[in-house]
Every structure is written in structure tokens, then in C-alpha cells.
Design a protein around this motif. Structure first.
Motif, PDB file in Angstrom:
ATOM      1  N   LEU A  70     -11.878   4.968  -5.494  1.00 29.43           N
ATOM      2  CA  LEU A  70     -10.838   4.258  -4.741  1.00 29.43           C
ATOM      3  C   LEU A  70     -10.718   4.802  -3.317  1.00 29.43           C
ATOM      4  O   LEU A  70     -10.420   4.044  -2.373  1.00 29.43           O
ATOM      5  N   GLU A  71     -10.973   6.077  -3.142  1.00 28.79           N
ATOM      6  CA  GLU A  71     -10.953   6.623  -1.778  1.00 28.79           C
ATOM      7  C   GLU A  71     -12.207   6.172  -1.011  1.00 28.79           C
ATOM      8  O   GLU A  71     -12.149   5.806   0.158  1.00 28.79           O
ATOM      9  N   TYR A  90     -11.817   2.688   0.317  1.00 27.39           N
ATOM     10  CA  TYR A  90     -11.062   2.570   1.564  1.00 27.39           C
ATOM     11  C   TYR A  90     -11.886   3.035   2.762  1.00 27.39           C
ATOM     12  O   TYR A  90     -11.827   2.446   3.832  1.00 27.39           O
ATOM     13  N   GLU A 142       0.738  11.082   4.158  1.00 26.61           N
ATOM     14  CA  GLU A 142       0.446   9.667   4.388  1.00 26.61           C
ATOM     15  C   GLU A 142       1.685   8.806   4.150  1.00 26.61           C
ATOM     16  O   GLU A 142       1.910   7.818   4.855  1.00 26.61           O
ATOM     17  N   ASP A 153       0.836  -1.205   0.000  1.00 24.65           N
ATOM     18  CA  ASP A 153       0.000   0.000   0.000  1.00 24.65           C
ATOM     19  C   ASP A 153       0.870   1.254   0.000  1.00 24.65           C
ATOM     20  O   ASP A 153       0.483   2.285  -0.548  1.00 24.65           O
ATOM     21  N   GLU A 191      -9.535  -3.045  -6.311  1.00 26.49           N
ATOM     22  CA  GLU A 191      -9.581  -3.012  -4.835  1.00 26.49           C
ATOM     23  C   GLU A 191      -9.737  -4.431  -4.288  1.00 26.49           C
ATOM     24  O   GLU A 191      -9.069  -4.820  -3.335  1.00 26.49           O
ATOM     25  N   PHE A 248       1.503   1.720  -3.490  1.00 29.49           N
ATOM     26  CA  PHE A 248       0.270   2.212  -4.112  1.00 29.49           C
ATOM     27  C   PHE A 248       0.080   3.710  -3.862  1.00 29.49           C
ATOM     28  O   PHE A 248      -0.266   4.468  -4.777  1.00 29.49           O
ATOM     29  N   VAL A 249       0.291   4.131  -2.616  1.00 33.11           N
ATOM     30  CA  VAL A 249       0.059   5.548  -2.296  1.00 33.11           C
ATOM     31  C   VAL A 249       1.041   6.437  -3.071  1.00 33.11           C
ATOM     32  O   VAL A 249       0.673   7.518  -3.544  1.00 33.11           O
ATOM     33  N   TYR A 305      -2.521  -2.085 -10.765  1.00 33.74           N
ATOM     34  CA  TYR A 305      -3.251  -0.891 -10.301  1.00 33.74           C
ATOM     35  C   TYR A 305      -2.541   0.369 -10.803  1.00 33.74           C
ATOM     36  O   TYR A 305      -3.170   1.307 -11.313  1.00 33.74           O
ATOM     37  N   LEU A 309      -0.419   6.634  -6.418  1.00 35.49           N
ATOM     38  CA  LEU A 309      -1.623   7.468  -6.380  1.00 35.49           C
ATOM     39  C   LEU A 309      -1.249   8.959  -6.355  1.00 35.49           C
ATOM     40  O   LEU A 309      -1.892   9.783  -7.017  1.00 35.49           O
ATOM     41  N   PHE A 363      -6.541  -6.246  -4.552  1.00 36.16           N
ATOM     42  CA  PHE A 363      -5.512  -5.784  -3.609  1.00 36.16           C
ATOM     43  C   PHE A 363      -5.653  -6.497  -2.259  1.00 36.16           C
ATOM     44  O   PHE A 363      -4.666  -6.951  -1.687  1.00 36.16           O
ATOM     45  N   TRP A 400      -8.512   5.813   8.117  1.00 36.87           N
ATOM     46  CA  TRP A 400      -9.463   5.854   6.995  1.00 36.87           C
ATOM     47  C   TRP A 400     -10.924   5.919   7.446  1.00 36.87           C
ATOM     48  O   TRP A 400     -11.828   5.844   6.602  1.00 36.87           O
TER      49      TRP A 400
HETATM   50  C1  HMH Z   1      -5.407  -0.149  -2.505  1.00 40.35           C
HETATM   51  N1  HMH Z   1      -6.923   1.734  -2.337  1.00 40.35           N
HETATM   52  C2  HMH Z   1      -5.785   1.165  -1.949  1.00 40.35           C
HETATM   53  N2  HMH Z   1      -4.961   1.758  -1.086  1.00 40.35           N
HETATM   54  C3  HMH Z   1      -5.280   2.984  -0.588  1.00 40.35           C
HETATM   55  N3  HMH Z   1      -4.430   3.566   0.309  1.00 40.35           N
HETATM   56  C4  HMH Z   1      -6.476   3.604  -0.971  1.00 40.35           C
HETATM   57  C5  HMH Z   1      -7.274   2.935  -1.868  1.00 40.35           C
HETATM   58  C6  HMH Z   1      -6.903   4.940  -0.429  1.00 40.35           C
HETATM   59  O1  HMH Z   1      -5.960   5.900  -0.616  1.00 40.35           O
END
Ligand code: HMH
Length: 209
Positions: free
Chosen positions: A130-131, A134, A82, A46, A195, A49-50, A108, A53, A198, A155
Motif C-alpha cells: 500500500l505504501e 502511493y 502525516e 485519506d 487502492e 485512511f491514514v 479498506y 493505517l 479508493f 509521496w
Molecule cells: C489509500 N493508500 C491510501 N492512502 C494512503 N495515504 C496510502 C496508501 C499511503 O500511506
């Protein structure tokens, strides 16, 4: 034909959304039975991922209309903070963050990179979805076993819920002023699928020998 609101996408795809936001991983966060290896795998992936993102959101910001700039800038700053937060928790738990992307994390990222060629409204729907995923996933794990509580709190915080609601409003406005296509629905469904994948990825890592 009027463009569908983001909430309509949720209503239309309840099954896909359900599996995107509920998983044994999250049940394990709630009751404390989550294998540590699964959690550590999730934490490292993650973090990657962030980072991906953050890059996506910067690209989205570059083509955002004036009215969405403040929202996206605020979100970007929160993502950067974050990353620091992940680094602190990983340090405490002895989790190495310099790991390769798992193929699921890489897929992703590829989706997020590809969104650059999608209409702005669809890319914003993807960010909202996606937010929102979470927010719902971690709400379902609340209050969480003490070992995982900081993650649940992150979250499920009111400020995060407000951010998700603002993204929804922005996505709704973008959809109204965009040409109606199926891109927004495709983006939503892709997020739901990614999601789900993941959680499954982290869970499978926990079962690995
Ligand atoms: C996989 N989806 C995933 N990780 C995250 N941190 C978020 C969404 C939300 O930012």
C-alpha cells in the motif's frame, strides 16, 4: 520452494498493479483538471485512511520481530506527523475532516483489521504494497499542477522512497522465514484492488451533483 520476493508479486500481477497506481484522478493532479470536489473528497477520506493505517501499524508492531521494530516505529511516527499535515492542509482549504468513512474507506479499514489474523509476513507485504502503491501513483502525477504539488512532493520524496524500499527488504526477509502459503499473494492482490477502489471512490465523488 523458495518464497517469492515482493518484487515477484509486482511482476506477476502487472495488470492489477497498473490499475491500482494509474487513474484519471492522478492525471487530473498532474494537469490540474481534477475536479475540486474529487480532491476534497479524497483529502477527507485519506485522512480517515491514514488514521486506520496508524492503528493497523501499531498492531503490526506489537507482533513484529526485533529486527523490524525500528522500521515500524519510524513509520508510525511518520503517520502521526502525516495526520497533522493533513489537518493543516484541510484547514487551509476549508475541508472538514470529521466525515464518515465512505464504504470504500470502511472496506479498506476492515481489511486492515482482518490482517491481524494473517501471518505476519503477509501483513507486512500488505503494508509494503500500500505504501509502494502511493509512491508509484504520485510519481506518475509528478511534478503535479501547482495546486497539488505539496501532495505530489509528499509521496515522491526520497525519504518516502527509502522507507518503501526498507519495507520491501523487511517483507522479503519475513517471507523467507515464514511458511510458504498464498496469504502474501492474497494480501498483495487485495491491496491492489482496494487502492484502485479508493481512486475510483474519490473520482466518483467529484462527479456527484
Ligand atoms: C489509500 N493508500 C491510501 N492512502 C494512503 N495515504 C496510502 C496508501 C499511503 O500511506
Amino acid at each position: 520452494m523458495t518464497a517469492p520476493a515482493p518484487a515477484d508479486l509486482l511482476a506477476r500481477h502487472t495488470a492489477a498493479w497498473q490499475v491500482a497506481t494509474h487513474h484519471p484522478f492522478l492525471d487530473g493532479v498532474r494537469d490540474g483538471t481534477l475536479p475540486r470536489t474529487a480532491f476534497r473528497a479524497w483529502l477527507a477520506q485519506d485522512y480517515r485512511f491514514v488514521g486506520d493505517l496508524l492503528a493497523f501499524q501499531a498492531r503490526l508492531l506489537a507482533r513484529a520481530p526485533r529486527r523490524d521494530q525500528a522500521l515500524l516505529v519510524g513509520g508510525l511516527a511518520a503517520l502521526e506527523a502525516e495526520l497533522t499535515w493533513f489537518e493543516a492542509h484541510a484547514g487551509q482549504q476549508g475541508v472538514a475532516l470529521s466525515v464518515e468513512r465512505h464504504p470504500t474507506t470502511a472496506a479498506y479499514r476492515a481489511f486492515l483489521v482482518g490482517l491481524e489474523r494473517w501471518p505476519y509476513a503477509a501483513a507486512l507485504v500488505a503494508l509494503w504494497a500500500l505504501e509502494r502503491a502511493y509512491l508509484e501513483a504520485w510519481r506518475g502525477a509528478a511534478p503535479g499542477h501547482p495546486a497539488y504539488r505539496p501532495f505530489v512532493e509528499r509521496w515522491t520524496a526520497p525519504a518516502f522512497a527509502t522507507y518503501v524500499a526498507e519495507l520491501e527488504r523487511a517483507a522479503e526477509a519475513a517471507l523467507v522465514s515464514s511458511e510458504r502459503g498464498r496469504a502474501d499473494e492474497e494480501a498483495f492482490l487485495a491491496v491492489a484492488r482496494l487502492e484502485r477502489a479508493f481512486w475510483a471512490m474519490a473520482w466518483a465523488e467529484g462527479a456527484a451533483p
